[in-house]
Scaffold this active site. Structure first.
Site, PDB file in Angstrom:
ATOM      1  N   HIS A 126       8.947  11.826  10.909  1.00  0.00           N
ATOM      2  CA  HIS A 126       8.246  10.939  11.740  1.00  0.00           C
ATOM      3  C   HIS A 126       7.317  11.781  12.580  1.00  0.00           C
ATOM      4  CE1 HIS A 126       7.403   8.022  14.989  1.00  0.00           C
ATOM      5  NE2 HIS A 126       7.869   7.182  14.080  1.00  0.00           N
ATOM      6  N   ILE A 132       5.494  12.888  15.935  1.00  0.00           N
ATOM      7  CA  ILE A 132       5.593  12.118  17.110  1.00  0.00           C
ATOM      8  C   ILE A 132       6.848  11.687  17.431  1.00  0.00           C
ATOM      9  CG2 ILE A 132       4.809  10.012  18.357  1.00  0.00           C
ATOM     10  CD1 ILE A 132       2.159  10.209  16.493  1.00  0.00           C
ATOM     11  N   GLY A 135       9.453   5.987  19.406  1.00  0.00           N
ATOM     12  CA  GLY A 135       9.463   5.233  20.616  1.00  0.00           C
ATOM     13  C   GLY A 135      11.067   4.731  20.988  1.00  0.00           C
ATOM     14  N   VAL A 136      11.611   4.316  19.697  1.00  0.00           N
ATOM     15  CA  VAL A 136      13.188   3.903  19.806  1.00  0.00           C
ATOM     16  C   VAL A 136      14.037   4.863  20.234  1.00  0.00           C
ATOM     17  CG1 VAL A 136      12.923   2.119  18.185  1.00  0.00           C
ATOM     18  CG2 VAL A 136      13.383   4.450  17.246  1.00  0.00           C
ATOM     19  N   GLU A 140      16.454   5.394  23.482  1.00  0.00           N
ATOM     20  CA  GLU A 140      17.657   5.779  23.551  1.00  0.00           C
ATOM     21  C   GLU A 140      17.741   6.855  24.556  1.00  0.00           C
ATOM     22  OE1 GLU A 140      21.617   6.547  22.571  1.00  0.00           O
ATOM     23  OE2 GLU A 140      20.301   4.819  22.119  1.00  0.00           O
TER      24      GLU A 140
END
Length: 223
Positions: A126, A132, A135-136, A140
């Site tokens: 990713h 990058i 976002g998840v 978290e």
């Protein structure tokens, strides 16, 4: 000696002007040459010289007093190190996403950091060409900071587990890349001890700029 030199220079000057083909009367040329020294002009030159020396020395002094870039930025304080964090959170590699707690107010809030490095296990996928942080995983990491508040006896939380019960108003403002330091603040807004439900507000920053924010609803488990 000084008087003889003055007379000699005057006579020499007269001979030079008499032999020259200048259109001046001979009577004017035979007048003694008088040179006067102005005290004010001499003082002006001394001041100008001192000013020139001072201005030339200023850049060198500034260069000596400038702080090197590696000494300008202080380190984050340590309220909880990674060993203390591991005693509270149940997460382990590769899902422990909090490196240090830099501020902690029992039952109120916590601020922690996550050092984002190219060696994080999610970057190969990713993305390979542009690393990058997902976002998840930012969400978290923020939830884990909330867990450091939730799982403390000061707020009546469990010491073992907590779970997501809801996420609202989450916004991602800016990408987080390898080399960034993610600074996360989680603040407890409401706690229902009877049901073990807590509502928290979270914001994450990189360099003082908000990169992620949202509201978190979490539930604690029993021992």
């Amino acid at each position: 000696m000084a008087l003889s030199q003055s007379i000699f220079s005057t006579l020499t000057s007269q001979r030079v002007f008499e032999n020259a083909s200048f259109p001046f009367p001979s009577s004017m040329l035979k007048q003694p040459l008088v040179v006067s020294r102005s005290p004010s002009l001499s003082t002006h030159f001394k001041k100008a010289r001192n000013s020139f020396i001072t201005n030339c020395a200023t850049p060198e002094n500034d260069a000596k007093t400038e702080t090197p870039i590696e000494l300008r930025y202080p380190a984050f304080p340590t309220v909880m190190d990674i060993n203390q964090i591991r005693q509270i959170l149940p997460h382990r590699f590769p899902f422990l996403l909090v490196d240090r707690v830099i501020e902690y107010n029992p039952g109120v809030s916590a601020v922690a950091i996550k050092n984002v490095t190219i060696n994080d296990n999610f970057f190969p996928g990713h993305f390979p060409e542009r690393p990058i942080m997902p976002g998840v995983l930012m969400v978290e990491a923020m939830a884990q900071v909330g867990g450091l508040v939730m799982l403390q006896p000061e707020v009546g939380g469990s010491k073992q587990n907590f779970f997501f019960a809801g996420i609202d108003k989450v916004r991602f403002r800016k990408p987080v890349v390898a080399g960034d330091t993610l600074v996360m603040r989680m603040t407890l807004i409401k706690l229902q001890k009877r049901f073990g439900i807590a509502k928290m507000e979270g914001k994450a920053y990189v360099g003082g700029v908000v990169v992620c924010e949202g509201e978190f609803l979490m539930a604690t488990g029993s021992e």
